[in-house]
Design a protein around this motif. Structure first.
Motif, PDB file in Angstrom:
ATOM      1  N   VAL A 121     -15.998  21.729 -15.301  1.00 39.50           N
ATOM      2  CA  VAL A 121     -15.925  20.335 -14.854  1.00 39.50           C
ATOM      3  C   VAL A 121     -14.540  19.766 -15.112  1.00 39.50           C
ATOM      4  N   MET A 122     -13.875  20.269 -16.136  1.00 38.04           N
ATOM      5  CA  MET A 122     -12.592  19.693 -16.553  1.00 38.04           C
ATOM      6  C   MET A 122     -11.514  19.733 -15.471  1.00 38.04           C
ATOM      7  N   PRO A 123     -11.350  20.839 -14.715  1.00 37.05           N
ATOM      8  CA  PRO A 123     -10.343  20.813 -13.641  1.00 37.05           C
ATOM      9  C   PRO A 123     -10.660  19.746 -12.595  1.00 37.05           C
ATOM     10  N   ILE A 124     -11.950  19.511 -12.343  1.00 39.45           N
ATOM     11  CA  ILE A 124     -12.349  18.497 -11.362  1.00 39.45           C
ATOM     12  C   ILE A 124     -12.067  17.101 -11.898  1.00 39.45           C
ATOM     13  N   ILE A 125     -12.338  16.878 -13.194  1.00 36.18           N
ATOM     14  CA  ILE A 125     -12.027  15.587 -13.810  1.00 36.18           C
ATOM     15  C   ILE A 125     -10.538  15.286 -13.665  1.00 36.18           C
ATOM     16  N   MET A 126      -9.703  16.271 -13.976  1.00 35.35           N
ATOM     17  CA  MET A 126      -8.257  16.088 -13.884  1.00 35.35           C
ATOM     18  C   MET A 126      -7.843  15.813 -12.436  1.00 35.35           C
ATOM     19  N   PHE A 127      -8.363  16.603 -11.510  1.00 36.20           N
ATOM     20  CA  PHE A 127      -7.997  16.470 -10.095  1.00 36.20           C
ATOM     21  C   PHE A 127      -8.448  15.121  -9.546  1.00 36.20           C
ATOM     22  N   GLN A 128      -9.669  14.721  -9.878  1.00 37.37           N
ATOM     23  CA  GLN A 128     -10.165  13.431  -9.392  1.00 37.37           C
ATOM     24  C   GLN A 128      -9.370  12.269  -9.964  1.00 37.37           C
ATOM     25  N   SER A 129      -9.147  12.313 -11.272  1.00 36.57           N
ATOM     26  CA  SER A 129      -8.510  11.183 -11.937  1.00 36.57           C
ATOM     27  C   SER A 129      -7.034  11.048 -11.570  1.00 36.57           C
ATOM     28  N   VAL A 130      -6.333  12.177 -11.516  1.00 37.16           N
ATOM     29  CA  VAL A 130      -4.889  12.139 -11.273  1.00 37.16           C
ATOM     30  C   VAL A 130      -4.559  12.048  -9.781  1.00 37.16           C
ATOM     31  N   VAL A 131      -5.275  12.798  -8.953  1.00 38.40           N
ATOM     32  CA  VAL A 131      -4.928  12.882  -7.532  1.00 38.40           C
ATOM     33  C   VAL A 131      -5.806  11.978  -6.668  1.00 38.40           C
ATOM     34  N   LEU A 132      -7.126  12.219  -6.705  1.00 40.03           N
ATOM     35  CA  LEU A 132      -8.010  11.519  -5.770  1.00 40.03           C
ATOM     36  C   LEU A 132      -8.085  10.018  -6.029  1.00 40.03           C
ATOM     37  N   THR A 133      -8.213   9.625  -7.299  1.00 41.59           N
ATOM     38  CA  THR A 133      -8.277   8.200  -7.601  1.00 41.59           C
ATOM     39  C   THR A 133      -6.967   7.510  -7.255  1.00 41.59           C
ATOM     40  N   THR A 134      -5.854   8.179  -7.502  1.00 41.50           N
ATOM     41  CA  THR A 134      -4.548   7.612  -7.154  1.00 41.50           C
ATOM     42  C   THR A 134      -4.437   7.375  -5.653  1.00 41.50           C
ATOM     43  N   ILE A 135      -4.861   8.355  -4.857  1.00 37.24           N
ATOM     44  CA  ILE A 135      -4.811   8.205  -3.399  1.00 37.24           C
ATOM     45  C   ILE A 135      -5.750   7.086  -2.949  1.00 37.24           C
ATOM     46  N   SER A 136      -6.930   7.008  -3.557  1.00 35.94           N
ATOM     47  CA  SER A 136      -7.893   5.962  -3.196  1.00 35.94           C
ATOM     48  C   SER A 136      -7.321   4.579  -3.478  1.00 35.94           C
ATOM     49  N   VAL A 137      -6.690   4.428  -4.646  1.00 34.05           N
ATOM     50  CA  VAL A 137      -6.065   3.141  -4.986  1.00 34.05           C
ATOM     51  C   VAL A 137      -4.929   2.841  -4.015  1.00 34.05           C
ATOM     52  N   LEU A 138      -4.176   3.868  -3.630  1.00 32.26           N
ATOM     53  CA  LEU A 138      -3.097   3.700  -2.653  1.00 32.26           C
ATOM     54  C   LEU A 138      -3.647   3.155  -1.342  1.00 32.26           C
ATOM     55  N   VAL A 139      -4.775   3.681  -0.875  1.00 27.91           N
ATOM     56  CA  VAL A 139      -5.394   3.197   0.357  1.00 27.91           C
ATOM     57  C   VAL A 139      -5.825   1.741   0.193  1.00 27.91           C
ATOM     58  N   MET A 140      -6.472   1.421  -0.942  1.00 32.72           N
ATOM     59  CA  MET A 140      -6.942   0.051  -1.171  1.00 32.72           C
ATOM     60  C   MET A 140      -5.784  -0.934  -1.307  1.00 32.72           C
ATOM     61  N   GLU A 141      -4.647  -0.454  -1.815  1.00 31.18           N
ATOM     62  CA  GLU A 141      -3.497  -1.326  -2.030  1.00 31.18           C
ATOM     63  C   GLU A 141      -2.572  -1.377  -0.816  1.00 31.18           C
ATOM     64  N   SER A 142      -2.851  -0.568   0.209  1.00 26.57           N
ATOM     65  CA  SER A 142      -1.925  -0.443   1.334  1.00 26.57           C
ATOM     66  C   SER A 142      -1.690  -1.755   2.056  1.00 26.57           C
ATOM     67  N   SER A 143      -2.680  -2.655   2.027  1.00 30.33           N
ATOM     68  CA  SER A 143      -2.531  -3.938   2.718  1.00 30.33           C
ATOM     69  C   SER A 143      -1.496  -4.831   2.052  1.00 30.33           C
ATOM     70  N   THR A 144      -1.084  -4.518   0.835  1.00 33.81           N
ATOM     71  CA  THR A 144      -0.111  -5.343   0.112  1.00 33.81           C
ATOM     72  C   THR A 144       1.294  -4.769   0.172  1.00 33.81           C
ATOM     73  N   PHE A 145       1.480  -3.666   0.860  1.00 30.84           N
ATOM     74  CA  PHE A 145       2.787  -3.005   0.845  1.00 30.84           C
ATOM     75  C   PHE A 145       3.892  -3.833   1.503  1.00 30.84           C
ATOM     76  N   SER A 146       3.517  -4.784   2.335  1.00 33.51           N
ATOM     77  CA  SER A 146       4.533  -5.616   2.979  1.00 33.51           C
ATOM     78  C   SER A 146       5.134  -6.620   2.003  1.00 33.51           C
ATOM     79  N   LYS A 147       4.449  -6.837   0.880  1.00 33.06           N
ATOM     80  CA  LYS A 147       4.938  -7.780  -0.121  1.00 33.06           C
ATOM     81  C   LYS A 147       5.984  -7.104  -1.007  1.00 33.06           C
ATOM     82  N   SER A 148       6.848  -7.904  -1.593  1.00 35.17           N
ATOM     83  CA  SER A 148       7.892  -7.365  -2.453  1.00 35.17           C
ATOM     84  C   SER A 148       7.297  -6.707  -3.687  1.00 35.17           C
ATOM     85  N   GLU A 149       7.881  -5.586  -4.074  1.00 39.30           N
ATOM     86  CA  GLU A 149       7.519  -4.838  -5.275  1.00 39.30           C
ATOM     87  C   GLU A 149       6.077  -4.310  -5.250  1.00 39.30           C
TER      88      GLU A 149
END
Length: 323
Positions: free
Chosen positions: A127-155
Motif C-alpha cells: 500500500v505504501m507505494p500507492i500512498i506515496m504516489f497518490q499523495s505526492v502526484v495524484l493529489t497535487t495534480i487534482s489540486v492543480l485542476v481545482m486551482e486552475s481557475s485562479t491562474f489568471s490572478k497574480s502569484e
C-alpha cells in the motif's frame, strides 16, 4: 473459495459495521470519529508504516516498480474517462472535475486499503507505494485542476505550489514511510531485535491501526449531514460508484495482467487496491472549495458498501492463485 474470500473480508466489514452501530446507538459520543481518525492517521498508521518499511524496504523487489507503473497507467486511463464523463456528459465545473479526480479517481488507502492489506496479506508494504504516489502526484495534480481557475490572478502559481508542498509535507504517512526507508539503511536499526521494549510498544500501537481505522470509517457514516439523500445529484453519484467500484478494478486487471504481466501477488494487490472505495478526505477538499459536502459523503458511503462485493470478487478469483 467463496468461504475463503468471505472469511478474509467479513471481519473487515464487520468492524466497519461495529463502528456504525456504536455511533448510531450513541454508545460512542458525538465527535468520536474525529478522535479515532486522528489517532489512526497521526499515530497508529504512521508507526505501522514505519515498522513495515523498516523491515521490508530491502525486500519489496523489482516487481514493485511494475506494480506502481501499472497502477499509474490504470489511473491515467481512468482519469481520461472521468474527465470525459464529468466535463462533457455531466457538464461539471473545473473545481468539481478536480474533486472527482480525488473522489472517484483515487482510493481510500489509509482507512481501508492499509487495514485490508494488513489483515489479508499480513502487512501494508504494497500500500505504501500507492500512498506515496497518490499523495505526492495524484493529489497535487487534482489540486492543480481545482486551482486552475485562479491562474489568471497574480502569484496564483506560487500559491498553488505552496499549497501542494504543504499537503505533502504535512502528510504523516509520507513522512513515516520516508523515515522507515531511511532508518532501514542503518544496519543496527534494520536488524533491530524485536524484543527491545521500544519496538514492542510500537508494535502494540501498530496492531491497533487496522481495527481502529475500520471502526472510524464506520463511525464517520453516522456523522454526515442528516439531510443528505440520493435524490440530489443522483446521476453523478451513480456514475461515480460505477467508475470507482467496477471500471477502476477492471482497468487495473487488464493493464496489470496483459500489459505489465504482473506476478499473481502483484496483480492481486493491484486489483484489490483499485477495488477500494473513495478516499475519506474528499469532504475536506469539498469544504475548502465550497462544494456541497453531502454529495461526497454519499459517494464515500455508497462506494464503501459496494466495495464489499468487488473486494470479495477479487479475493474469490485471485486468492487461489497465490498458494
Amino acid at each position: 473459495m467463496l468461504a475463503a474470500s468471505l472469511n478474509a473480508t467479513l471481519p473487515i466489514f464487520g468492524l466497519i459495521l461495529l463502528g456504525f452501530i456504536l455511533s448510531s446507538s450513541r454508545i460512542l459520543e458525538r465527535g468520536a470519529e474525529i478522535a479515532f481518525s486522528n489517532y489512526v492517521f497521526y499515530v497508529a498508521l504512521p508507526i505501522e508504516i514505519f515498522l513495515t518499511t523498516l523491515k521490508s524496504s530491502h525486500a519489496l523487489g523489482s516487481g514493485t516498480s511494475d506494480y506502481l507503473q501499472a497502477y499509474g497507467a490504470g489511473i491515467f486511463m481512468l482519469w481520461i474517462l472521468i474527465f470525459i464523463l464529468y466535463k462533457i456528459a455531466l457538464k461539471k465545473s473545473t473545481v468539481e472535475i478536480g474533486l472527482n479526480l480525488v473522489a472517484v479517481g483515487q482510493t481510500n488507502t489509509a482507512f481501508l486499503a492499509a487495514p485490508i492489506f494488513i489483515l489479508v496479506l499480513g502487512d501494508s508494504k504494497l500500500v505504501m507505494p500507492i500512498i506515496m504516489f497518490q499523495s505526492v502526484v495524484l493529489t497535487t495534480i487534482s489540486v492543480l485542476v481545482m486551482e486552475s481557475s485562479t491562474f489568471s490572478k497574480s502569484e496564483s502559481m506560487i500559491s498553488f505550489l505552496k499549497k501542494a508542498s504543504t499537503i505533502i509535507i504535512k502528510n504523516p504517512l509520507i513522512i513515516s514511510a520516508l523515515a522507515g526507508a531511511l532508518a532501514s539503511q542503518f544496519e543496527p536499526l534494520h536488524h533491530a531485535d524485536a524484543d527491545y521494549f521500544i519496538f514492542k510498544i510500537m508494535s502494540l500501537i501498530a496492531n491497533t491501526a487496522a481495527p481502529i481505522a475500520l471502526m472510524a470509517l464506520g463511525i464517520s457514516f453516522c456523522a454526515g449531514p442528516a439531510g443528505a439523500s440520493l435524490k440530489d445529484d443522483r446521476n453523478e453519484i451513480i456514475t461515480g460508484v460505477l467508475v470507482k467500484n467496477l471500471i477502476h478494478p477492471a482497468i487495473s486487471f487488464v493493464v496489470g495482467r496483459y500489459f505489465f504481466e504482473l506476478t499473481d501477488l502483484m496483480l492481486f494487490a493491484l486489483v484489490l487496491i483499485s477495488a477500494m472505495p473513495s478516499p475519506k478526505n474528499t469532504f475536506i477538499f469539498a469544504q475548502a472549495y465550497d462544494v456541497p459536502v453531502q454529495k461526497y459523503n454519499l459517494i464515500l458511503l455508497t462506494t464503501t458498501a459496494t466495495s464489499f462485493f468487488t473486494i470479495n470478487v477479487a479475493c474469490y478469483f485471485l486468492i487461489p492463485h497465490l498458494t
